[in-house]
Design an enzyme around this catalytic site. Structure first.
Site, PDB file in Angstrom:
ATOM      1  N   LYS A   1      -9.914  -4.874   7.175  1.00 34.48           N
ATOM      2  CA  LYS A   1     -10.690  -3.977   6.302  1.00 34.48           C
ATOM      3  C   LYS A   1     -12.107  -4.518   6.093  1.00 34.48           C
ATOM      4  O   LYS A   1     -13.056  -3.742   5.950  1.00 34.48           O
ATOM      5  CB  LYS A   1      -9.974  -3.780   4.962  1.00 34.48           C
ATOM      6  CG  LYS A   1      -8.651  -2.997   5.056  1.00 34.48           C
ATOM      7  CD  LYS A   1      -8.816  -1.588   5.589  1.00 34.48           C
ATOM      8  CE  LYS A   1      -7.588  -0.722   5.354  1.00 34.48           C
ATOM      9  NZ  LYS A   1      -7.674   0.560   6.090  1.00 34.48           N
TER      10      LYS A   1
ATOM     11  N   TYR B   1      -4.660  -7.526   6.963  1.00 38.69           N
ATOM     12  CA  TYR B   1      -5.172  -6.294   6.333  1.00 38.69           C
ATOM     13  C   TYR B   1      -6.574  -6.554   5.774  1.00 38.69           C
ATOM     14  O   TYR B   1      -7.513  -5.799   6.018  1.00 38.69           O
ATOM     15  CB  TYR B   1      -4.207  -5.872   5.224  1.00 38.69           C
ATOM     16  CG  TYR B   1      -4.505  -4.534   4.581  1.00 38.69           C
ATOM     17  CD1 TYR B   1      -4.099  -3.347   5.184  1.00 38.69           C
ATOM     18  CD2 TYR B   1      -5.172  -4.454   3.357  1.00 38.69           C
ATOM     19  CE1 TYR B   1      -4.359  -2.104   4.581  1.00 38.69           C
ATOM     20  CE2 TYR B   1      -5.424  -3.230   2.753  1.00 38.69           C
ATOM     21  CZ  TYR B   1      -5.012  -2.057   3.371  1.00 38.69           C
ATOM     22  OH  TYR B   1      -5.267  -0.844   2.772  1.00 38.69           O
TER      23      TYR B   1
HETATM   24  P1  NAD Z   1       0.461   6.596   4.311  1.00 41.70           P
HETATM   25  O1  NAD Z   1       1.537   5.685   4.767  1.00 41.70           O
HETATM   26  O2  NAD Z   1       0.756   7.635   3.296  1.00 41.70           O
HETATM   27  O3  NAD Z   1      -0.202   7.338   5.576  1.00 41.70           O
HETATM   28  C1  NAD Z   1      -0.564   6.629   6.739  1.00 41.70           C
HETATM   29  C2  NAD Z   1      -0.429   7.557   7.943  1.00 41.70           C
HETATM   30  O4  NAD Z   1      -0.885   6.841   9.100  1.00 41.70           O
HETATM   31  C3  NAD Z   1       1.015   7.984   8.220  1.00 41.70           C
HETATM   32  O5  NAD Z   1       1.085   9.390   8.391  1.00 41.70           O
HETATM   33  C4  NAD Z   1       1.358   7.260   9.517  1.00 41.70           C
HETATM   34  O6  NAD Z   1       2.269   7.969  10.368  1.00 41.70           O
HETATM   35  C5  NAD Z   1      -0.007   7.141  10.176  1.00 41.70           C
HETATM   36  N1  NAD Z   1      -0.078   6.069  11.181  1.00 41.70           N
HETATM   37  C6  NAD Z   1       0.437   4.822  11.096  1.00 41.70           C
HETATM   38  N2  NAD Z   1       0.194   4.151  12.246  1.00 41.70           N
HETATM   39  C7  NAD Z   1      -0.500   4.998  13.049  1.00 41.70           C
HETATM   40  C8  NAD Z   1      -1.042   4.893  14.358  1.00 41.70           C
HETATM   41  N3  NAD Z   1      -0.911   3.759  15.087  1.00 41.70           N
HETATM   42  N4  NAD Z   1      -1.705   5.955  14.860  1.00 41.70           N
HETATM   43  C9  NAD Z   1      -1.829   7.100  14.154  1.00 41.70           C
HETATM   44  N5  NAD Z   1      -1.318   7.271  12.940  1.00 41.70           N
HETATM   45  C10 NAD Z   1      -0.668   6.219  12.389  1.00 41.70           C
HETATM   46  O7  NAD Z   1      -0.710   5.621   3.822  1.00 41.70           O
HETATM   47  P2  NAD Z   1      -2.052   5.872   2.979  1.00 41.70           P
HETATM   48  O8  NAD Z   1      -1.905   5.115   1.725  1.00 41.70           O
HETATM   49  O9  NAD Z   1      -2.422   7.287   2.956  1.00 41.70           O
HETATM   50  O10 NAD Z   1      -3.065   5.055   3.883  1.00 41.70           O
HETATM   51  C11 NAD Z   1      -4.127   5.644   4.618  1.00 41.70           C
HETATM   52  C12 NAD Z   1      -5.241   4.623   4.781  1.00 41.70           C
HETATM   53  O11 NAD Z   1      -5.740   4.285   3.485  1.00 41.70           O
HETATM   54  C13 NAD Z   1      -4.828   3.314   5.431  1.00 41.70           C
HETATM   55  O12 NAD Z   1      -5.830   2.893   6.328  1.00 41.70           O
HETATM   56  C14 NAD Z   1      -4.722   2.364   4.252  1.00 41.70           C
HETATM   57  O13 NAD Z   1      -4.926   1.040   4.615  1.00 41.70           O
HETATM   58  C15 NAD Z   1      -5.835   2.881   3.376  1.00 41.70           C
HETATM   59  N6  NAD Z   1      -5.743   2.499   1.968  1.00 41.70           N
HETATM   60  C16 NAD Z   1      -4.689   2.891   1.215  1.00 41.70           C
HETATM   61  C17 NAD Z   1      -4.636   2.506  -0.116  1.00 41.70           C
HETATM   62  C18 NAD Z   1      -3.498   2.893  -1.015  1.00 41.70           C
HETATM   63  O14 NAD Z   1      -3.422   2.330  -2.113  1.00 41.70           O
HETATM   64  N7  NAD Z   1      -2.630   3.798  -0.640  1.00 41.70           N
HETATM   65  C19 NAD Z   1      -5.660   1.736  -0.664  1.00 41.70           C
HETATM   66  C20 NAD Z   1      -6.725   1.363   0.140  1.00 41.70           C
HETATM   67  C21 NAD Z   1      -6.757   1.761   1.460  1.00 41.70           C
END
Ligand code: NAD
Length: 266
Positions: free
Chosen positions: A165, A161
């Site tokens: 990133k 990850y």
């Molecule tokens: P989440 O699990 O709520 O949503 C992620 C979505 O991505 C889901 O709807 C899932 O079905 C979809 N997904 C997964 N694999 C996929 C694929 N191969 N193709 C298409 N869609 C796919 O997660 P989130 O927290 O909203 O995360 C969204 C982004 O934000 C990610 O890249 C995550 O790394 C990043 N992020 C999240 C956080 C946090 O604290 N939540 C912090 C930093 C970065």
């Protein structure tokens, strides 16, 4: 109100969490939004909610690691809405393990979703953003990658990850240079911890791996270095994505914006 009237945004992973919040806010500000997700049913449900609220949205089935699906899904968005102005490359998952115990399959899955997905969705979007119109000018656009504080910092258990990133910074900066002559800008939004399903799942997993309570994971791992022991919210991230998409000039390009209650200061 800041306007995205007439703009078309494709948001991957928009069936949940951060992507969904961005799609909802963009729609409220006038954009037509494509909810692209591997989970088509959930994507269609989010699109239906946005349409019911008076916005304009479609669900698009898209696995961001599947070259043909990304190209076809992106072309479908342009066939439906006529153009593409904003790509939010956001889809992601989390798998945690110490490096010595990480399977190669899980490593490759993480890199495929976060980094290959960033490349594939960008290339598919640029086909439309670089298109030259009758006046000889490229259509242009904005590409925003969902990075993380982990684009700048490391944490135990998250090697692929963190590596992926960090990699998105390189992709975004290269695109800022290549895209400039085509009117394309790029950014990376780097959130701290936000309580989406991706993070809720990690709390018990990290407690198990680190041998501490779930409360301690929240206090001593996730929020330890914030200035106010507070989670970032989906709205904080959606507002940042709105700001970047509506910024009026290319003075702002190739940047990473950290939104993390001071966990990481750059
Ligand atoms: P989440 O699990 O709520 O949503 C992620 C979505 O991505 C889901 O709807 C899932 O079905 C979809 N997904 C997964 N694999 C996929 C694929 N191969 N193709 C298409 N869609 C796919 O997660 P989130 O927290 O909203 O995360 C969204 C982004 O934000 C990610 O890249 C995550 O790394 C990043 N992020 C999240 C956080 C946090 O604290 N939540 C912090 C930093 C970065």
């Amino acid at each position: 109100m800041t306007s995205l009237n007439g703009k078309v945004a494709l948001i991957t992973g928009a069936a949940s969490g951060l992507g969904k919040a961005i799609a909802e806010l963009y729609a409220k500000h006038g954009a037509s939004v494509a909810i692209a997700d591997i989970n088509q049913q959930a994507a269609d449900a989010v699109a239906a909610e946005i349409n019911a609220a008076g916005g304009k949205a479609i669900g698009v089935a898209m696995d961001v690691t599947d070259e043909a699906a990304v190209d076809a899904g992106t072309d479908k968005v342009v066939a439906t809405f006529g153009q593409l102005d904003i790509l939010i490359s956001n889809a992601g998952v989390q798998i945690i393990n110490p490096i010595d115990q990480f399977s190669y399959a899980d490593w490759k899955k993480m890199l495929a979703i976060h980094l290959d997905g960033g490349f594939l969705t960008t290339r598919a979007a640029l086909k439309h953003m670089y298109k030259v119109d009758g006046s000889g000018k490229s259509h242009g656009g904005i590409v925003i990658y969902m990075g993380s504080v982990h684009s700048h910092e490391a944490s135990k258990l998250k090697a692929p990850y963190v590596a992926a990133k960090h990699g998105l910074l390189g992709l975004a900066r290269t695109l800022a240079k290549e895209g400039a002559e085509h009117g394309v800008r790029s950014h990376v939004i780097c959130p701290g911890f936000v309580r989406t399903p991706l993070v809720e799942k990690q709390i018990p997993e990290q407690a198990r791996e680190l041998g501490i309570s779930e409360d301690e994971v929240i206090r001593n791992v996730m929020l330890k270095d914030t200035v106010d022991a507070t989670f970032t919210t989906v709205d904080d991230i959606a507002q940042t994505a709105l700001y970047l998409a509506t910024f009026p000039s290319a003075a702002l390009t190739g940047q990473s914006i950290v939104v993390s209650h001071g966990w990481y200061m750059q």
